[in-house]
Structure formats: C-alpha cells, structure tokens
Design an enzyme around this catalytic site. Structure first.
Site: not given
Ligand code: IMP
Ligand code: MG
Length: 179
Positions: A48, A103-104, A107, A135, A157, A169
C-alpha cells in the site's frame, strides 16, 4: 467531482493529486528538518505505501537507505486481524539506526501495533512512524503516529497505493466509497 467504478463498487474523489502533493511536500520538509544529517533507514510497508514512499523519497535529498517489508492483514474490505510478514526485513540493518516507517493507512491499528513492536525489539536508535492516512474511528490499539498525511472518516478508500480487492492502487488520487 469525478466518480469511478472498481469491480462492483463506486468511488468518488476524496483527496486530489494536488492536495496529496502539497501534503507530501510538507512531510518531506518535516523529515528533512529532523533527519538531514542522520542517515535514516526508511522502511516501506508494501504494498500500500509504494506510491506515497516513492513521492516522499524522490524529494528527500539526504543520505538514507530504503528497505521493504510486506505485511498482510486484509481480505476485501475487512482486516483479518492476523498480521503476517510475507516479505521479511534485513533485521541487522535496524539495530542502532534511525528508522522511518512509511505506511499507507492506520485503520484498526493492529498492523502498526504489531510492526512497531517488532521493530523496537530489534533495538533501533529511534522509530518514526509516518502514515499517509489515519482513520481514528476504527482504532483498536494505541498506535503513536508521528506524522499523519490526512485524518479521514471511517469510509473505505482506494487509490494512491491503496487497493480494493487488488485493484485501484495505480490511481494518482484517493477515492472514497460512494454509499
Ligand atoms: P489496520 O491493521 O486495520 O490498521 O490496517 C492496516 C492495513 O489495512 C493498511 O496498511 C491497509 O493496507 C489496509 N487498509 C485499511 N483501511 C483501508 C482502506 O480504507 N482501503 C484500503 N486498504 C485499507
Ligand atoms: Mg498497508
């Protein structure tokens, strides 16, 4: 306002290319101020963060090294909560170094909670987490983001490195799910 379709879903533009580039410039300035004489190691979280990292690194005109890891936790629009390192890091490069993680998006925070703890266990001199998006509404773990590109609401998103089920992407702007 431009709208696109990816597979079964419609998305509308949320962050334009110009907004993103202006924020990237400000982030590079901040990083340059802190790390111009430090020879940091950037760790790019694949897949990402590839586009964000590319834009940042083209403008970071100071000595640095760049490493890549691949972490996976998502399937479709849901985090599975179980983090895997599917492309490992050269661990010996971390010890005693100034690490900047690119990092992208944060969440739930599960991925960066896991990864920052892993990096800390390798005894770096410092760790700076830079996340293009954040987020906060879905946060389940306390993750300290040092630099955030944009804080966004709960909606899914796509674009600028982020995918929906493998696609999108390559979009140069960020699009939000149109409900
Ligand atoms: P987390 O572990 O829930 O914080 O999510 C981390 C990973 O989930 C990120 O590095 C993204 O690759 C993916 N991700 C989370 N939210 C989104 C979104 O809205 N769109 C696309 N990928 C997401
Ligand atoms: Mg990621």
């Amino acid at each position: 306002m431009s709208t696109i379709q990816i597979k079964d879903r419609h998305f509308r533009e949320y962050l334009s290319q110009d907004e993103i580039q202006a924020r990237v410039d400000a982030i590079v300035q901040e990083l340059s101020g802190k790390f111009s004489d430090k020879h940091p190691v950037f760790i790019v979280v694949l897949r990402g963060a590839f586009m964000f990292a590319s834009d940042i690194l083209k403008k970071f005109n100071h000595p640095c090294e760049i490493e890549f890891v691949r972490l996976t936790s998502y399937a479709g629009m849901q985090s599975t909560g179980k983090i895997n390192i599917t492309q490992p890091l050269k661990e010996e490069i971390v010890r005693g170094r100034d690490i900047i993680i690119l990092e992208d998006i944060v969440d739930s925070g599960l991925t960066m909670d896991f990864f920052t703890k892993y990096i800390q266990s390798l005894e770096p001199a410092s760790v700076t987490l830079v996340s293009f998006l954040f987020k906060p509404e879905n946060l389940q773990k306390e993750v300290k983001i040092d630099i955030t590109g944009f804080v966004i609401p709960e909606l899914f998103v796509v674009g600028y490195g982020l995918d929906y089920d493998g696609e999108g992407r390559n979009l140069p702007a960020v699009y939000q799910l149109a409900l």
